[in-house]
Design an enzyme around this catalytic site. Structure first.
Site, mmCIF file in Angstrom:
data_model
loop_
_atom_site.group_PDB
_atom_site.id
_atom_site.type_symbol
_atom_site.label_atom_id
_atom_site.label_comp_id
_atom_site.label_asym_id
_atom_site.label_seq_id
_atom_site.Cartn_x
_atom_site.Cartn_y
_atom_site.Cartn_z
ATOM 1 N N GLU A 135 6.340 -18.337 9.350
ATOM 2 C CA GLU A 135 7.125 -18.056 8.137
ATOM 3 C C GLU A 135 6.777 -17.815 6.957
ATOM 4 O O GLU A 135 6.654 -17.499 6.033
ATOM 5 C CB GLU A 135 7.765 -19.501 7.985
ATOM 6 C CG GLU A 135 7.244 -20.256 8.612
ATOM 7 C CD GLU A 135 6.435 -20.264 9.993
ATOM 8 O OE1 GLU A 135 5.636 -20.622 10.330
ATOM 9 O OE2 GLU A 135 7.879 -21.039 10.394
ATOM 10 N N THR A 147 -3.050 -24.169 4.100
ATOM 11 C CA THR A 147 -4.384 -24.295 4.292
ATOM 12 C C THR A 147 -4.523 -22.661 4.339
ATOM 13 O O THR A 147 -6.691 -22.159 4.052
ATOM 14 C CB THR A 147 -4.999 -25.228 5.220
ATOM 15 O OG1 THR A 147 -4.242 -24.744 6.202
ATOM 16 C CG2 THR A 147 -5.150 -26.576 4.755
ATOM 17 N N ASP A 148 -4.032 -21.831 4.711
ATOM 18 C CA ASP A 148 -3.938 -20.778 5.267
ATOM 19 C C ASP A 148 -3.212 -19.732 4.452
ATOM 20 O O ASP A 148 -3.585 -18.693 4.388
ATOM 21 C CB ASP A 148 -3.835 -20.238 6.822
ATOM 22 C CG ASP A 148 -3.710 -20.944 7.509
ATOM 23 O OD1 ASP A 148 -5.374 -21.415 8.048
ATOM 24 O OD2 ASP A 148 -3.830 -20.639 9.198
ATOM 25 N N VAL A 164 8.580 -23.138 15.052
ATOM 26 C CA VAL A 164 7.435 -22.919 14.143
ATOM 27 C C VAL A 164 5.854 -22.298 14.193
ATOM 28 O O VAL A 164 5.694 -22.002 13.432
ATOM 29 C CB VAL A 164 7.769 -24.606 13.573
ATOM 30 C CG1 VAL A 164 6.036 -25.054 12.198
ATOM 31 C CG2 VAL A 164 9.031 -24.929 12.827
ATOM 32 N N ALA A 165 5.438 -22.948 15.452
ATOM 33 C CA ALA A 165 4.219 -22.012 15.708
ATOM 34 C C ALA A 165 4.601 -21.293 15.841
ATOM 35 O O ALA A 165 4.080 -19.802 15.598
ATOM 36 C CB ALA A 165 3.574 -22.898 16.860
ATOM 37 N N ASP A 199 18.069 13.699 -13.470
ATOM 38 C CA ASP A 199 17.230 13.144 -12.010
ATOM 39 C C ASP A 199 17.196 11.553 -11.770
ATOM 40 O O ASP A 199 17.102 11.797 -10.328
ATOM 41 C CB ASP A 199 15.766 13.064 -12.993
ATOM 42 C CG ASP A 199 15.179 14.194 -13.521
ATOM 43 O OD1 ASP A 199 15.292 15.524 -12.964
ATOM 44 O OD2 ASP A 199 14.206 14.084 -14.539
ATOM 45 N N ASP A 228 10.032 15.965 -11.619
ATOM 46 C CA ASP A 228 10.193 17.246 -12.446
ATOM 47 C C ASP A 228 8.948 18.018 -13.251
ATOM 48 O O ASP A 228 8.222 17.467 -13.817
ATOM 49 C CB ASP A 228 11.435 15.564 -13.691
ATOM 50 C CG ASP A 228 12.274 17.164 -14.278
ATOM 51 O OD1 ASP A 228 12.435 18.175 -14.555
ATOM 52 O OD2 ASP A 228 12.029 16.605 -15.757
ATOM 53 N N ASP A 260 12.614 12.190 -15.509
ATOM 54 C CA ASP A 260 12.764 11.089 -17.384
ATOM 55 C C ASP A 260 14.231 11.595 -17.050
ATOM 56 O O ASP A 260 14.962 10.527 -18.547
ATOM 57 C CB ASP A 260 12.207 11.628 -17.989
ATOM 58 C CG ASP A 260 12.340 13.312 -18.420
ATOM 59 O OD1 ASP A 260 12.838 13.864 -17.308
ATOM 60 O OD2 ASP A 260 11.205 14.095 -19.886
#
Length: 1037
Positions: free
Chosen positions: A343, A835-836, A338-339, A742, A385, A738
């Protein structure tokens, strides 16, 4: 959902299918076949059409006339695919290990709170997967839009009778009848055509309606003149044609095939047992995945090493000393996983990009695929284009020549309320113009009398706003708009009853009308005088060289008509017509004649049309010429220059002629005045010198695309090959467009950018981003924002990685020196994700550097974390570890009187019934370290706003950071002060650490501030050295 397109050889095969599907001999095309031969091949009676039975049999054999679509991945399958990344699999294994170990531990199996770590990891994994799957599922499908190009029913001749049938029931060999407003249901070879014009803008990208006929001739245009193609509306006229291709064998079908998934090329998903959903990943996605995979491998190695060391030294759980060491070491391994695994990075990237998407809306950019926000920031080439992207896509009259005088016409688009006519070279006071000049009024009114186009104020179907629109011919729209600008009323033509109407044809090269002017002495107020006895006013409008040759006189400024010599005709052709053509202007000449016959004689229909035309177009008077162009979008030139300054090459790819493309490229600065156009601009026939399906070898193609900035006469497959060639050179390619034509290139490019207003739904579905204002200038703003977002992501990745490195060092240190673990896995998750996370998001929203557009694009394969950044990350992680280990060590000694694990276990044995007190004191020491770490991270959030500048520079310019730090502080206080949540779930005890604990925790951020700022000196030196070595001055794009 992104899709990979077919290979070059596949494209050639697709382009041959119109012939092969019909059973034509190899190499022979429907456009080159005579009617009788084609009818015999398709077994179709030209007068009766197919029989119903034969049509039914062909429908059963060939299938319905519709585009095939691969089934899209459902939301559930997309969710499953998100769970197959390496980092996610490691987290799932860590969660399972945590749950299994606690379930097999007699002291913990009955405590529901012992499973919170595993459950928290699972919730994190599912949340990440759900957000990513939902975002990808929201992306539209371009093939859905392609299928909507046809109309529901069409007129067909079967069994000798005209009937309406569903478009999907059309088969090869059917005889189709089309009129103005109909949409072509399949690819047709024309058998009959009466003044037929087809709008092929969506297919070729060119704004002018295309004239069609039944003649067999060498193909010099983008599409054969004797064929019409599926999905194209009939602008005017009517025709009868035989169906030569349906469904996926049509030109629209070719485009659909180029856009479809190619399973043989891309393969399956993970382990070849799941489908793949994102073959064309953005650089950021690839960088994050590579970073995650490397960290994941490192995490496994660290976990194994720590597990072995812990077993060898016999590390025991201080809370359950009786449990075997291997059980405790598995829990430590989970803690390390986990450290070590970042994640929080995928979630933080997703949130940062989502916020970037919202901010892009303010810059008129709608992002369809969230990960594409930063890709435009890494773009090194923009393939654009021309029509509707660099230009307005609305033919506008800009110049006029009449009575020997040249005029400029201001304004753009179809709005007649903006703009006026002014003499060239004459400076007039405000409000004064040349709208009342005799030549101006005579030329424009004459041209209107020879037009069938109507201007009106209608409601835009997408926005609901009132916009100026036209109904009729695109080449006549500028004339009607200019006439309204000089004050001619909307219904001016109704006052001149039309007696004769000879439509434009490719053979005549002009349109001719005769209007009733009996009783008039002048054409209009302020217009040319009419000879006495004039009853019919002839107007001839068309190609200048054809019209001028029919003239024997010319109108002068005084209203007089004077002879026109051959020398003067040559001077007009050279000095006016050729000069306008060199500026990419579309020129129409206007000539008039005066008839004295009675109206009934002029209206006589017994005279053959061609004979009447030859009679009426003789001895005409040249009145003037009108010149129109598709004007540049406002600000495009400045944006091209800004892109060049940013190290981005702008390439124009258009279906227009080379001469026109060069002129427009010069206007918008894609080509410089001193550029050698032979080297910088090419016709796309150069790319396939041996035919439509045989392109140059890759090395030759790459040599051309590396230097050319203008590609003319481009087909859809050409655009696709150009994009692929640029990508082979390691360039990050953005493609704008457009039209339907294209779509394949939009789909293949690293990032496709479609036009929101004039763009087709097909183009939008194939793109990652949409310009809601259709303005090329918005791209440069998006590039700047994309670069700022990426720089912010680099900052919070460095911020988060240093936290993970510090956590690993702290846990490793505790195991090696035999100290109780500083934190539990759940506390680490709370630190990283609660917190981070707010400060990390705030770093992602950090304003870009002032000179960010003057920096060259980053290389495509450049990692998200550079070498000098790793030095900064390691230094920050080491500083954080030393500071927090010191805080934790002092706190252990303050609350327990001892530091090492053996001493703590011994103290528990000696305490007897007071063992819980030891655990409480241990929780207080961990709480002080936890609080100090949060304070340190809040300080580092400000430090990490710049890798090189001191913390006090622009300290409070990012207002989001102030809010983020406040949120982090509130979250920390909740974690340590709320009963049950703090002590029972997180294992913290902020209520009982005393004043000493709160005050001592502040020593950590103070030390962190000083040491991290000192480490910036080394980071700044390394960053500057890297920029000198790895980022040389870019070549002039």
């Amino acid at each position: 959902m992104s899709s990979r397109l077919t290979t070059r050889s596949d494209i050639g095969e697709l382009m041959r299918q119109v012939s092969s599907s019909m059973g034509l001999p190899a190499g022979q095309k429907a456009a080159s076949c005579r009617h009788g031969y084609l009818g015999a091949l398709l077994k179709c009676d030209p007068h009766q059409g197919l029989s119903s039975s034969k049509a039914a049999a062909r429908l059963k054999k060939d299938g319905p006339n519709q585009l095939e679509q691969e089934p899209r991945l459902g939301l559930f399958m997309l969710f499953i695919l998100q769970l197959t990344s390496f980092i996610i699999i490691l987290l799932i294994i860590a969660a399972i290990a945590s749950i299994v170990v606690n379930a097999t531990n007699e002291g913990k199996r009955d405590e529901i709170l012992s499973y919170t770590t595993g459950m928290a990891i699972f919730i994190l994994v599912l949340l990440n997967a759900g957000i990513a799957a939902y975002t990808e599922h929201q992306a539209g499908n371009a093939l859905d839009a392609l299928a909507k190009l046809s109309q529901p029913e069409v007129s067909v001749l079967r069994d000798g009778e005209v009937m309406n049938i569903p478009t999907v029931d059309v088969v090869k060999g059917d005889l189709i009848l089309l009129e103005t407003g109909d949409v072509v249901p399949a690819d047709l070879r024309l058998l009959e055509a009466a003044d037929l014009k087809v709008d092929e803008k969506a297919l070729t990208g060119e704004p002018d309606d295309v004239s069609k006929n039944t003649k067999i001739k060498e193909q010099t245009k983008l599409t054969p003149e004797n064929m019409v193609f599926s999905g194209c509306p009939v602008a005017s006229g009517k025709c009868k044609g035989i169906v030569v291709a349906t469904g996926m064998n049509t030109r629209i079908g070719d485009i659909a095939k180029m856009m479809a998934n190619s399973d043989d090329k891309t393969g399956g998903g993970p382990c070849d047992c799941l489908p793949t959903s994102a073959e064309n990943k953005t650089p950021l996605q690839e960088n994050v995945e590579r970073l995650g995979a490397r960290i994941g491998v490192l995490a496994i190695v660290v976990c194994v090493v720590v597990f072995i060391i812990g077993l060898l030294i016999g590390t025991k759980d201080p809370e359950f000393p009786e449990s075997p060491p291997w059980v405790y070491m598995i829990l430590i391994a989970v803690t390390l996983a986990v450290a070590a695994i970042p994640e929080g990075i995928p979630l933080c990237v997703t949130i940062s990009l989502a916020i970037g998407c919202q901010e892009m809306v303010e810059k008129n950019v709608q992002v369809r695929k969230i990960a594409a926000v930063e890709t435009l920031g890494s773009a090194s080439v923009i393939c654009s284009d021309k029509t509707g992207t660099l230009t307005e896509g609305k033919m506008t009259m800009t110049k006029m020549w009449s009575c020997g005088v040249e005029y400029n016409i201001t304004g753009q688009g179809f709005d007649p309320t903006k703009g006026q006519v002014q003499r060239t070279g004459m400076v007039l006071p405000n409000g004064v113009n040349s709208n009342r000049d005799l030549g101006v009024r005579s030329t424009l009114l004459s041209a209107v009398l020879c037009s069938d186009t109507v201007l009106f104020l209608g409601e835009d179907p997408d926005t609901g706003e009132a916009t100026w629109q036209y109904r009729g011919n695109s080449s006549e729209a500028p004339i009607v708009v200019a006439a309204r600008k000089i004050g001619l009323p909307e219904d001016v033509a109704t006052g001149y009853r039309r007696l004769v109407n000879i439509p434009f044809s490719s053979a005549r090269k002009m349109m001719l009308t005769v209007s009733d002017v009996a009783g008039r002495t002048s054409l209009c107020e302020g217009g040319m005088p009419l000879p006495a006895g004039t009853t019919g006013f002839t107007v001839c409008k068309g190609a200048p060289n054809w019209v001028i040759q029919s003239c024997s006189s010319i109108l002068r400024e005084d209203g007089g008509v004077y002879p026109l010599s051959e020398d003067e005709k040559a001077r007009i052709n050279a000095g006016v017509v050729d000069a306008y053509s060199d500026q990419a202007l579309r020129v129409l000449a206007v000539a008039v004649g005066f008839r004295g016959e009675p109206a009934a004689q002029l209206e006589n229909d017994d005279v053959p049309l061609d004979q009447k035309f030859e009679s009426l177009r003789s001895n005409l008077t040249l009145v003037g010429m009108v010149a129109s162009l598709d004007p540049d979008r406002e600000g495009v030139r400045d944006s091209v220059l800004a892109a060049r300054e940013a190290g981005i090459r702008v390439v124009m790819i258009t279906g227009d002629y080379l001469k026109t493309a060069i002129a427009i490229a010069r206007r918008v600065e894609i080509l410089n005045p001193d550029d050698n156009v032979v080297e910088a601009a090419v016709d796309c026939n150069t790319l396939r010198p041996r035919g439509d399906d045989a392109y140059l070898p890759q090395e030759h193609m790459d040599e051309i695309t590396s230097r050319v900035r203008v590609f003319a006469r481009a087909k859809p497959a050409d655009k696709l090959e150009i994009v692929k060639s640029l990508q082979r050179q390691g360039l990050v390619c953005a493609m704008t467009g457009d039209g339907v034509n294209d779509a394949p290139a939009l789909n293949e490019a690293n990032i496709g950018v479609a036009m929101g207003i004039q763009g087709t739904e097909v183009a939008k579905g194939a793109s990652e981003m949409i310009l809601t204002d259709d303005n090329f200038t918005s791209i440069v703003k998006a590039v700047e924002k994309g670069r700022s977002i990426y720089a912010g992501i680099q900052k919070f990745v460095a911020f988060i990685m240093s936290v993970h490195i510090a956590e690993v060092i702290q846990i490793f240190f505790c195991v090696v020196v035999s100290m109780p673990l500083m934190r539990t896995p759940l506390q680490i998750l709370f630190l990283i994700l609660v917190t981070d996370l707010p400060p990390s998001i705030a770093l992602g929203m950090e304003p870009g550097e002032r000179n960010i557009l003057q920096q060259p694009p980053r290389p495509k394969n450049e990692p998200i974390v550079l070498g000098w950044m790793w030095v900064s990350i390691l230094l920050n992680g080491f500083v954080l570890s030393v500071v927090i280990i010191a805080v934790y060590t002092v706190s252990l000694h303050h609350y327990l009187g001892v530091v090492f694990l053996d001493d703590i276990l011994k103290a528990k044995e000696e305490s007897g019934e007071s063992q819980d007190l030891v655990d409480e004191q241990l929780a207080r020491a961990r709480t002080v370290a936890f609080i100090s770490l949060v304070f340190c991270e809040n300080v580092r959030a400000y430090i990490c706003r710049s890798f090189s500048q001191p913390v006090w520079v622009d300290l409070c310019t990012n207002r989001v950071m102030q809010k983020a730090v406040a949120v982090a502080q509130v979250a920390m206080l909740c974690a340590v002060l709320i009963p049950f949540f703090s002590d029972q779930i997180l294992g913290l005890d902020g209520l009982n650490i005393g004043a000493w604990g709160w005050l001592f925790s502040l020593s950590g951020p103070a030390a962190t501030l000083v040491l991290c700022e000192l480490s910036k000196l080394l980071t700044k030196w390394q960053m500057e050295r890297y920029q000198r070595q790895a980022r040389p001055e870019p070549k002039k794009p």
